[in-house]
Design a protein around this motif. Structure first.
Motif, PDB file in Angstrom:
ATOM      1  N   LEU A  33       0.806  -1.220   0.000  1.00 38.32           N
ATOM      2  CA  LEU A  33       0.000   0.000   0.000  1.00 38.32           C
ATOM      3  C   LEU A  33       0.838   1.268   0.000  1.00 38.32           C
ATOM      4  O   LEU A  33       0.357   2.331  -0.393  1.00 38.32           O
ATOM      5  N   SER A  34       2.083   1.186   0.444  1.00 36.66           N
ATOM      6  CA  SER A  34       2.931   2.375   0.457  1.00 36.66           C
ATOM      7  C   SER A  34       3.382   2.778  -0.935  1.00 36.66           C
ATOM      8  O   SER A  34       3.915   3.874  -1.117  1.00 36.66           O
ATOM      9  N   GLY A  35       3.152   1.929  -1.918  1.00 31.57           N
ATOM     10  CA  GLY A  35       3.599   2.239  -3.271  1.00 31.57           C
ATOM     11  C   GLY A  35       5.043   1.860  -3.527  1.00 31.57           C
ATOM     12  O   GLY A  35       5.563   2.071  -4.633  1.00 31.57           O
ATOM     13  N   ARG A  36       5.725   1.328  -2.522  1.00 34.15           N
ATOM     14  CA  ARG A  36       7.115   0.917  -2.668  1.00 34.15           C
ATOM     15  C   ARG A  36       7.190  -0.600  -2.759  1.00 34.15           C
ATOM     16  O   ARG A  36       6.424  -1.309  -2.106  1.00 34.15           O
ATOM     17  N   ASP A  37       8.115  -1.078  -3.536  1.00 35.10           N
ATOM     18  CA  ASP A  37       8.324  -2.515  -3.668  1.00 35.10           C
ATOM     19  C   ASP A  37       8.885  -3.047  -2.350  1.00 35.10           C
ATOM     20  O   ASP A  37       9.952  -2.603  -1.904  1.00 35.10           O
ATOM     21  N   PRO A  38       8.197  -3.981  -1.685  1.00 28.91           N
ATOM     22  CA  PRO A  38       8.730  -4.513  -0.422  1.00 28.91           C
ATOM     23  C   PRO A  38      10.122  -5.104  -0.573  1.00 28.91           C
ATOM     24  O   PRO A  38      10.943  -4.999   0.333  1.00 28.91           O
ATOM     25  N   ALA A  39      10.381  -5.727  -1.696  1.00 26.22           N
ATOM     26  CA  ALA A  39      11.708  -6.304  -1.903  1.00 26.22           C
ATOM     27  C   ALA A  39      12.778  -5.216  -1.919  1.00 26.22           C
ATOM     28  O   ALA A  39      13.875  -5.397  -1.376  1.00 26.22           O
ATOM     29  N   ALA A 431      -5.284   2.456  13.698  1.00 26.29           N
ATOM     30  CA  ALA A 431      -5.303   3.149  12.415  1.00 26.29           C
ATOM     31  C   ALA A 431      -3.997   3.896  12.174  1.00 26.29           C
ATOM     32  O   ALA A 431      -3.523   4.002  11.039  1.00 26.29           O
ATOM     33  N   GLY A 432      -3.394   4.420  13.267  1.00 22.31           N
ATOM     34  CA  GLY A 432      -2.117   5.104  13.123  1.00 22.31           C
ATOM     35  C   GLY A 432      -1.011   4.182  12.659  1.00 22.31           C
ATOM     36  O   GLY A 432      -0.157   4.572  11.858  1.00 22.31           O
ATOM     37  N   LEU A 433      -1.000   2.960  13.149  1.00 26.76           N
ATOM     38  CA  LEU A 433       0.002   1.994  12.700  1.00 26.76           C
ATOM     39  C   LEU A 433      -0.148   1.692  11.212  1.00 26.76           C
ATOM     40  O   LEU A 433       0.840   1.598  10.476  1.00 26.76           O
ATOM     41  N   VAL A 434      -1.402   1.554  10.769  1.00 28.88           N
ATOM     42  CA  VAL A 434      -1.642   1.252   9.352  1.00 28.88           C
ATOM     43  C   VAL A 434      -1.233   2.428   8.472  1.00 28.88           C
ATOM     44  O   VAL A 434      -0.542   2.263   7.462  1.00 28.88           O
ATOM     45  N   THR A 435      -1.670   3.635   8.840  1.00 28.08           N
ATOM     46  CA  THR A 435      -1.331   4.798   8.018  1.00 28.08           C
ATOM     47  C   THR A 435       0.163   5.095   8.038  1.00 28.08           C
ATOM     48  O   THR A 435       0.720   5.561   7.037  1.00 28.08           O
ATOM     49  N   ALA A 436       0.824   4.835   9.173  1.00 31.62           N
ATOM     50  CA  ALA A 436       2.272   5.033   9.216  1.00 31.62           C
ATOM     51  C   ALA A 436       2.981   4.061   8.282  1.00 31.62           C
ATOM     52  O   ALA A 436       3.985   4.410   7.650  1.00 31.62           O
ATOM     53  N   ALA A 437       2.458   2.837   8.170  1.00 33.81           N
ATOM     54  CA  ALA A 437       3.042   1.875   7.251  1.00 33.81           C
ATOM     55  C   ALA A 437       2.813   2.272   5.801  1.00 33.81           C
ATOM     56  O   ALA A 437       3.633   1.968   4.930  1.00 33.81           O
ATOM     57  N   VAL A 438       1.712   2.981   5.536  1.00 31.80           N
ATOM     58  CA  VAL A 438       1.378   3.353   4.165  1.00 31.80           C
ATOM     59  C   VAL A 438       1.972   4.704   3.790  1.00 31.80           C
ATOM     60  O   VAL A 438       2.636   4.848   2.760  1.00 31.80           O
ATOM     61  N   LEU A 439       1.738   5.715   4.642  1.00 33.41           N
ATOM     62  CA  LEU A 439       2.160   7.084   4.334  1.00 33.41           C
ATOM     63  C   LEU A 439       3.443   7.493   5.033  1.00 33.41           C
ATOM     64  O   LEU A 439       4.009   8.542   4.710  1.00 33.41           O
ATOM     65  N   GLY A 440       3.890   6.702   5.989  1.00 37.09           N
ATOM     66  CA  GLY A 440       5.015   7.098   6.803  1.00 37.09           C
ATOM     67  C   GLY A 440       4.551   7.949   7.971  1.00 37.09           C
ATOM     68  O   GLY A 440       3.503   8.595   7.899  1.00 37.09           O
ATOM     69  N   PRO A 441       5.302   7.970   9.079  1.00 37.34           N
ATOM     70  CA  PRO A 441       4.918   8.815  10.218  1.00 37.34           C
ATOM     71  C   PRO A 441       4.927  10.288   9.821  1.00 37.34           C
ATOM     72  O   PRO A 441       5.948  10.813   9.373  1.00 37.34           O
ATOM     73  N   SER A 442       3.819  10.967   9.984  1.00 36.87           N
ATOM     74  CA  SER A 442       3.699  12.365   9.579  1.00 36.87           C
ATOM     75  C   SER A 442       2.422  12.940  10.155  1.00 36.87           C
ATOM     76  O   SER A 442       1.560  12.211  10.663  1.00 36.87           O
TER      77      SER A 442
END
Length: 642
Positions: A33-39, A431-442
């Motif tokens: 979901l972050s748009g970055r390749d996990p690998a 929800a904060g953990l999920v959004t931090a994984a997707v958008l980064g802490p911000s």
């Protein structure tokens, strides 16, 4: 059962299944979901100098068991969950499931201790109200103590307990999880606010039940005080039962911060570590476990309510309650004083530079530095003032968006049932953990996280009022006059529903700001050098022994905001209790099978702590029973957190 009722039940069932499936898809797709390749993320974590060639990425995918596409990875994760396999950690290489189970066991044990503390506190707070009700005294007591306990956020209370009882007095160990003594401070930090909330709700419910006709009849008939007290408690529990579920969900969310402060190896601390290390499989397992705990808490509260009400719940009518607003000079002076302090601090701080390290490190308070300096030599008054502006400004935007989403969802109560229940089962930190994984802490991620859960109470409030309105004769006749469904909702129902829901959204502003601050404290919100309240508090924690003012300044601001949130919710009980004046006063009864308020949708009927005094559900039986007294009023609901 009619075909319409069957269709309505099927729609609600589809809504619940769809919401649950969507939640599982979000958890399963976290690595993508972050748009970055996990690998690529894992490759960079292993070695920043290695070139990300297709061969290197393919080798990483093979080592980690990653599918080349998001859809393939989601299917692989789902099939593994069905087999009881949550994958292997990207950091340690160990299976995720044992770590999740061990962390969950610690967290559930801590929640058990916290529930015991909450039960003792609630019993102590409700005892004076119950004693007064049995004696026929209408005065209420214990409200100030309950409000004080309720107003303390878990992470702030945990900080105070750590500083006073562990660091200064050395009565209890400050960190670790090696014996029962290590559970005392975390259990107090979680259980005291929860017990204050439940005690306050039960006290109000007992006092309201004592004013009902059946209580006077029992007293006149010579019923013993013990039996009358039992009847009052039995009458009070159904209205508070949905709150129990919300309190348990709050414990699950608050445990994340408390576990971090006291270094408790629970599921919350494990999830924070996984988020910081970008260990997606471990984070997925922790989020899934927290979600299951939240859903179980909500289901347990609904079951408790059904067990208490029994047959009465299925035959009960529903009526609009007129919650009693708080009175007295103290009830109105406290929020005014808190508001003046917050406004004064904000205005004074905005006139200063929050970023320039112009002072000595940890300089004490003085005329030049009214609140002292932080570890970098920055003016704490400036940082607290700018933090207030950013935190409260973000909270205003979140409340506005939550109101818009909640009203839109509440107009379709059957379709929104599932999403509302899932959102209420997820504390903001999840929800904060999920959004931090997707958008980064911000700051953006924290705002999105709080918005993801704060719209649900407003949707439930809207759905309750819409259902109440549509059940009235003058509205039910509209389709026979050729009025379409859309026009009926937008022209004849929405204008009466909109004002109380908007007032409800405004009352939630301090609670939303506290949720944003808590995410900042956990490192899931604004990042340094931003002057967010939670971040300023977290930055001062390592220096609390030698420079307590580094923690005192943001902590005092958070306490003032917390007290303001609790007091405003109490004062605003009657204002959110109905739609426009006159309209809901005409609407006295609603069929018990209405979808937003019936027993089939407890999350929409009372929403735990979410309604903050709107239309309340009550059980008034048409058949007298010795087990449950009939009633005509519902105790006011109190909400302190989003």
């Amino acid at each position: 059962m009619s075909s319409g009722a069957l269709a309505s039940g099927a729609l609600v069932g589809v809504s619940r299944l769809g919401a649950l499936a969507a939640a599982l898809v979000v958890v399963g797709a976290l690595p993508w979901l972050s748009g970055r390749d996990p690998a690529l993320t894992v490759l960079r974590a292993r070695s920043e100098e290695q070139v990300a060639t297709p061969e290197a990425l393919a080798s990483v995918r093979e080592d980690l068991g990653l599918a080349p596409t998001a859809g393939g990875q989601l299917l692989r994760w789902a099939s593994g969950v069905a087999r009881g396999d949550l994958g292997d950690s990207w950091v340690s290489g160990r299976p995720v499931l044992p770590d999740v189970i061990s962390g969950l066991a610690v967290s559930l044990t801590l929640m058990g201790f916290a529930i015991a503390v909450a039960a003792v506190v609630a019993a102590a707070l409700v005892a004076p109200a119950l004693r007064a009700a049995v004696r026929g005294d209408s005065r209420r007591s214990g409200g100030a103590a309950a409000a004080l306990l309720t107003s303390l956020p878990e992470f702030l209370l945990a900080t105070a307990l750590l500083v006073v009882l562990a660091v200064q007095l050395r009565w209890l160990p400050p960190y670790g999880w090696e014996g029962p003594q290590h559970a005392v401070l975390p259990a107090l930090a979680l259980g005291l606010p929860a017990g204050g909330l439940l005690g306050r709700l039960l006290s109000d419910a007992v006092s309201s039940a004592a004013a009902e006709p059946w209580a006077a009849t029992w007293a006149t008939a010579g019923t013993t005080r013990a039996r009358l007290a039992g009847g009052l408690l039995l009458r009070a529990v159904p209205g508070v039962a949905p709150q129990v579920g919300m309190v348990l969900v709050g414990l699950a969310g608050g445990a994340v911060a408390v576990e971090r402060i006291f270094a408790v190896p629970g599921i919350g601390r494990t999830s924070l570590g996984a988020a910081g290390a970008q260990d997606a499989p471990l984070l997925q397992g922790c989020v899934l476990a927290l979600l299951v705990v939240g859903v179980a808490c909500g289901a347990g509260a609904a079951l408790l309510r059904r067990l208490v009400l029994g047959r009465a719940l299925r035959t009960a009518g529903l009526s609009v309650a007129e919650p009693e607003a708080a009175h007295g000079w103290g009830a109105r002076t406290v929020p005014v004083v808190c508001a003046v302090l917050l406004v004064g601090t904000t205005v004074a701080g905005l006139l200063r530079d929050p970023y320039a390290p112009e002072h000595s490190r940890l300089a004490p308070p003085s005329l030049a530095l009214p609140l002292g300096a932080d570890a970098s030599g920055r003016d704490l008054l400036a940082r607290v003032g700018h933090g207030a502006a950013s935190t409260i400004g973000t909270a205003v935007l979140v409340c506005a968006l939550a109101a818009a989403v909640g009203i839109a969802a509440g107009l379709l109560p059957r379709l929104s049932t599932g999403p509302v229940e899932v959102a209420n089962a997820a504390p903001p930190v999840l929800a904060g953990l999920v959004t931090a994984a997707v958008l980064g802490p911000s700051s953006l991620g924290a705002a999105v996280a709080v918005l993801a859960v704060s719209w649900a109470p407003l949707a439930a409030h809207t759905a309750a009022l819409v259902t109440e309105a549509r059940a009235q004769p003058h509205v039910r006749v509209m389709p026979l006059l050729g009025v379409g469904r859309a026009r009926l909702l937008l022209v004849h129902v929405l204008p009466d529903v909109l004002p109380p829901v908007l007032r409800h959204a405004a009352l939630r502003l301090p609670g939303v700001a506290l949720a944003l601050a808590s995410l900042g404290f956990l490192g899931l919100g604004p990042q340094p050098p931003a002057p967010g309240w939670g971040l300023v508090l977290a930055e001062g924690m390592p220096y609390v022994e030698r420079a307590p003012w580094a923690v005192l300044a943001p902590a005092a601001s958070l306490v003032a905001l917390s007290v303001l949130a609790v007091t405003l919710s109490s004062l605003g009980g009657s204002s959110t209790g109905g739609a426009s004046a006159g309209s809901l006063r005409r609407w006295r009864r609603t069929p018990a099978t209405s979808p937003a308020l019936s027993s089939g949708n407890d999350a929409s009927s009372s929403q735990g702590s979410a309604l903050a005094g709107p239309v309340g559900s009550e059980a008034s039986t048409t058949e007298p029973t010795s087990q449950l007294p009939s009633s005509t009023a519902t105790p006011p609901q109190v909400e302190t957190r989003p």
